[in-house]
Design a protein around this motif. Structure first.
Motif, PDB file in Angstrom:
ATOM      1  N   VAL A  23      -0.452  -1.042   6.871  1.00 27.50           N
ATOM      2  CA  VAL A  23      -0.376  -0.958   5.404  1.00 27.50           C
ATOM      3  C   VAL A  23       0.984  -0.183   4.805  1.00 27.50           C
ATOM      4  O   VAL A  23       1.591  -0.636   3.930  1.00 27.50           O
ATOM      5  N   PRO A  24       1.339   1.095   5.507  1.00 24.18           N
ATOM      6  CA  PRO A  24       2.683   1.382   5.016  1.00 24.18           C
ATOM      7  C   PRO A  24       3.918   0.743   5.428  1.00 24.18           C
ATOM      8  O   PRO A  24       5.160   0.996   5.076  1.00 24.18           O
ATOM      9  N   ARG A  25       3.625  -0.141   6.507  1.00 24.18           N
ATOM     10  CA  ARG A  25       4.880  -0.991   7.065  1.00 24.18           C
ATOM     11  C   ARG A  25       5.132  -2.357   6.359  1.00 24.18           C
ATOM     12  O   ARG A  25       6.314  -2.761   6.419  1.00 24.18           O
ATOM     13  N   GLY A  79       0.826  -1.265   0.017  1.00 18.94           N
ATOM     14  CA  GLY A  79       0.060   0.034   0.090  1.00 18.94           C
ATOM     15  C   GLY A  79       0.788   1.157   0.006  1.00 18.94           C
ATOM     16  O   GLY A  79       2.089   1.129   0.202  1.00 18.94           O
ATOM     17  N   PRO A  80       0.110   2.473  -0.205  1.00 12.60           N
ATOM     18  CA  PRO A  80       0.991   3.691  -0.085  1.00 12.60           C
ATOM     19  C   PRO A  80       1.470   4.168   1.196  1.00 12.60           C
ATOM     20  O   PRO A  80       0.785   3.669   2.149  1.00 12.60           O
ATOM     21  N   ARG A  81       2.391   5.092   1.360  1.00 18.32           N
ATOM     22  CA  ARG A  81       2.898   5.570   2.494  1.00 18.32           C
ATOM     23  C   ARG A  81       1.955   6.559   2.904  1.00 18.32           C
ATOM     24  O   ARG A  81       1.239   7.104   2.199  1.00 18.32           O
ATOM     25  N   ALA A  82       2.075   6.852   4.519  1.00 20.28           N
ATOM     26  CA  ALA A  82       1.222   7.724   4.788  1.00 20.28           C
ATOM     27  C   ALA A  82       1.734   9.142   4.564  1.00 20.28           C
ATOM     28  O   ALA A  82       2.790   9.624   4.743  1.00 20.28           O
ATOM     29  N   PRO A  83       0.989  10.138   3.794  1.00 17.45           N
ATOM     30  CA  PRO A  83       1.209  11.369   3.656  1.00 17.45           C
ATOM     31  C   PRO A  83       1.778  12.153   4.729  1.00 17.45           C
ATOM     32  O   PRO A  83       1.189  11.890   6.017  1.00 17.45           O
ATOM     33  N   HIS A  84       2.747  12.846   4.445  1.00 15.48           N
ATOM     34  CA  HIS A  84       3.399  13.645   5.655  1.00 15.48           C
ATOM     35  C   HIS A  84       4.007  12.769   6.721  1.00 15.48           C
ATOM     36  O   HIS A  84       4.551  13.307   7.508  1.00 15.48           O
ATOM     37  N   LEU A  85       4.068  11.568   6.554  1.00 15.74           N
ATOM     38  CA  LEU A  85       4.628  10.781   7.576  1.00 15.74           C
ATOM     39  C   LEU A  85       5.621   9.714   7.012  1.00 15.74           C
ATOM     40  O   LEU A  85       5.932   8.886   7.134  1.00 15.74           O
ATOM     41  N   ALA A  86       5.947   9.959   5.409  1.00 22.27           N
ATOM     42  CA  ALA A  86       6.682   8.992   4.806  1.00 22.27           C
ATOM     43  C   ALA A  86       8.001   9.122   5.054  1.00 22.27           C
ATOM     44  O   ALA A  86       8.971   8.199   4.674  1.00 22.27           O
ATOM     45  N   GLY A  87       8.628  10.060   5.766  1.00 19.10           N
ATOM     46  CA  GLY A  87       9.983  10.178   6.064  1.00 19.10           C
ATOM     47  C   GLY A  87      10.614   9.631   7.153  1.00 19.10           C
ATOM     48  O   GLY A  87       9.867   8.909   7.635  1.00 19.10           O
ATOM     49  N   ALA A  88      11.889   9.985   7.788  1.00 23.45           N
ATOM     50  CA  ALA A  88      12.201   9.480   8.869  1.00 23.45           C
ATOM     51  C   ALA A  88      12.979  10.897   9.697  1.00 23.45           C
ATOM     52  O   ALA A  88      13.516  11.569   9.231  1.00 23.45           O
ATOM     53  N   VAL A  89      13.127  10.385  10.729  1.00 24.78           N
ATOM     54  CA  VAL A  89      13.963  11.494  11.680  1.00 24.78           C
ATOM     55  C   VAL A  89      15.223  10.852  12.328  1.00 24.78           C
ATOM     56  O   VAL A  89      15.130   9.662  12.318  1.00 24.78           O
ATOM     57  N   ASP A  90      16.238  11.643  12.493  1.00 27.17           N
ATOM     58  CA  ASP A  90      17.432  11.329  12.895  1.00 27.17           C
ATOM     59  C   ASP A  90      17.500  10.951  14.228  1.00 27.17           C
ATOM     60  O   ASP A  90      17.184  11.788  15.175  1.00 27.17           O
TER      61      ASP A  90
END
Length: 646
Positions: free
Chosen positions: A213-215, A125-136
């Motif tokens: 779904v995004p995972r 499935g698609p990634r969650a919009p605005h939560l598709a990135g990562a933090v350090d």
């Protein structure tokens, strides 16, 4: 190293939240309805599939994504409520284990329904919009979506706490958990309460799936994989305890994350891969918790203590009619290979049926007369199969010797596992047997040098004089017939009477001098011996074995066979094993969606014959010469039955 470990532990919190959602729904349903819902993992699987379909179309925006996730969970919850009203409501009064059989049939139906709707491929499935990135985090990337999941888990726990403690619905749910009969006496509509609880429980399972779904990909293996993990969390936390499920999910997820973070350790010069331990870490945790605290971390002690159950109708030796039927059946089986010319596949199918009969009869030995429910009986089937293979391949023994000695490995496992298992009862006993079975599976799956790992062991062929299918069929017939006869004879020995006395009332049995735990331990070992023999026969009939022989699905197949035939009859497991194996083979050759058709068949049989096929025949057409139905014989106490046996 330390930073990587900390990142893994934070990731474990996200996994814990997802696991908690599923386990909380399962715990809530069990606490009120007392149903061990084997289809709960299927609702989780469907949640992922439905979320994939909706988010792929409407999930391009943040609002669209989260509304799609909520809508997927709502769709699954409605499906769960319909299942409760149409199917489960009809069998609430059936024995509890039949709920397991009915929900297992639903697993088969839902799996093929998903196959028909979405196909066999893994779907991403698609990634969650605005939560598709990562933090350090300490120099390592941490997915932003995982942080959202870490927050969602406690929020759901808080919502459940409020709903169960601050609302009228919650008061009724807690009252139903404590005393359903009294709640009904007060005029509460239990049917709608049960439907509401099932709706909420399935909603949580669907939400847990939709959030993944995004995972992860949506695939058809998620149902059994998820239900195993959910059962572990519920049992470790304590059946019916929502806070217990949350703590258990945290504990198990963090232990797995710790193993991944550490990776390898060296003890005494031996390099151990802890990452592989994650395959069975949850079951090891459950086994340890149940051994130390049998009722779970937050459960009630009374839930795991053996008490006095309603006495079962006594069984008695076979009468003339049943003996004639048994002889006629053996005669038919003896001449059956004559039809191999017309039906070449017949000897092979009959071998599978006879092995299943011996497997089911050994499980019935401890479940029916012994009163010990096992969800992990395949462990001894697999140990017997691998024992025969190792005696043949490693020690180079003749096939005949390997066949007879293979079950000794199953006996060794039962001596160890049974010592712990007989100290529990009910669902806790069943789950401990499942934990030990999964531990055995993990060892077999990963010990490549000895067991061949996932590839298994090949080249397990019978001796020359048994090389033809008909010759091996007659060997299997002799072994199965003798095995079933011996198991039956033991039920009318002092051991058998002691088993039934212990099943009906532990206190009364102990009062007349029966060592209940020792009797049940002996019964456990005897059942494993004959189950191991079935495994040995299976190994040489197939020519190869793999870890699949110890899988959860094989243990469930054994339960289905016993319950389908009738738990409280001696002929039941024989009929159930034959019908189930024949149905499985016949239906599989008719359609690609054979699992759904088999599930529908099992479901209809459960609804029509809640007492099992043989139990129905006995009640409808008269005494089957195995048990009494009314009269003075049914009023015998366990003590009287024991004295009669002695």
């Amino acid at each position: 190293m330390l930073s990587n470990l900390l990142v893994q532990l934070v990731n474990g919190l996200a996994d814990a939240s997802a696991l908690f959602l599923v386990a909380a729904g399962l715990s809530l349903i069990f606490g009120v309805t007392r149903i061990v819902n084997f289809a709960h993992g299927s609702f989780y699987m469907i949640g992922i599939y439905v979320a994939y379909s909706i988010t792929s179309r409407f999930g391009a925006t943040s609002a669209g994504f989260w509304l799609s996730v909520f809508a997927a969970a709502l769709v699954v919850a409605v499906l769960g409520a319909l299942v409760e009203m149409i199917v489960l409501r009809r069998i609430y009064r059936a024995p509890e284990l039949f709920h397991l059989l009915a929900t297992f049939a639903l697993v088969l139906i839902f799996r093929d329904a998903a196959l028909w709707l979405w196909g066999p491929e893994d779907l991403f499935g698609p990634r969650a919009p605005h939560l598709a990135g990562a933090v350090d985090l300490l120099g390592h990337p941490l997915p932003t979506y995982d942080i959202a999941l870490i927050v969602i888990g406690p929020l759901v726990l808080l919502a459940l706490w409020y709903g169960l403690t601050r609302t009228r619905w919650g008061t009724l749910v807690r009252a139903a958990t404590q005393d359903r009969e009294m709640l009904g006496a007060l005029g509460i509509n239990q049917a709608w309460l049960f439907t509401g609880v099932f709706f909420v429980g399935v909603f949580l399972a669907g939400l847990g799936g939709a959030l993944q779904v995004p995972r992860m990909s949506a695939n058809l293996s998620l149902d059994l994989e998820t239900i195993g993990n959910a059962f572990v969390v519920v049992v470790v936390g304590g059946m019916g305890s929502i806070p217990g499920a949350f703590v258990a999910a945290l504990l198990i997820a963090e232990i797995k994350a710790l193993c991944i973070g550490i990776g390898h350790v060296s003890i005494g010069g031996i390099d151990l891969s802890l990452s592989k331990f994650t395959l069975v870490a949850d079951f090891v945790v459950m086994a340890i918790v149940l051994v130390v605290r049998p009722w779970g971390l937050f459960g009630r002690a009374t839930a795991a203590v053996r008490g006095m159950a309603a006495a079962e109708a006594p069984i008695r030796p076979a009468g003339r009619r049943l003996r004639v039927l048994a002889v006629a059946t053996l005669v038919v089986l003896a001449v059956a290979p004559l039809g191999a010319g017309v039906f070449p596949y017949m000897p092979v199918l009959l071998v599978e049926i006879l092995i299943a009969v011996l497997f089911a009869a050994s499980l019935h030995f401890i479940m029916g007369p012994g009163g010990m429910h096992s969800f992990g009986h395949a462990a001894y089937f697999g140990l017997g199969a691998y024992g025969a293979a190792l005696f043949l391949k490693v020690l180079n023994l003749p096939m005949e010797a390997a066949l007879l000695l293979g079950p000794l490995l199953a006996v060794g496992g039962a001596l160890v596992f049974g010592w712990f298992c007989v100290r529990l009862s009910g669902v806790y006993l069943a789950m401990l047997t499942l934990a030990f079975a999964q531990i055995v599976w993990s060892v077999v799956f990963q010990w490549d040098d000895v067991t061949g790992g996932s590839n298994g062991i090949l080249g397990l062929w019978p001796s020359n004089w048994l090389s033809s299918p008909v010759a091996y069929y007659y060997l299997t017939l002799v072994c199965a017939a003798i095995g079933v006869w011996l198991l039956r004879r033991m039920l009318f020995s002092p051991l058998g009477y002691a088993m039934r006395a212990s099943r009906d009332s532990v206190l009364r049995a102990e009062a007349i001098g029966i060592d209940v735990k020792r009797v049940q331990w002996v019964a456990f070992v005897i059942a494993s011996l004959f189950c191991g023999l079935a495994g040995s026969l299976y190994a040489f009939s197939k020519g190869t074995i793999s870890p699949e022989v110890i899988s959860i699905s094989r243990s469930v197949d054994g339960l289905v066979m016993v319950l389908l035939g009738g738990l409280q009859t001696l002929t039941g497991p024989i009929v159930g094993a034959a019908v189930f194996t024949w149905l499985q083979d016949t239906v599989a050759r008719q359609t690609d969606y054979w699992q759904a058709l088999l599930g529908v068949t099992i479901l209809l049989l459960v609804i029509a014959f809640p007492q099992g096929i043989v139990g129905f025949i006995r009640d409808r057409f008269g005494d089957d010469d195995e048990s009494t139905r009314n009269g003075a014989a049914t009023t015998k106490t366990p003590g009287a039955a024991m004295k009669e046996g002695l």
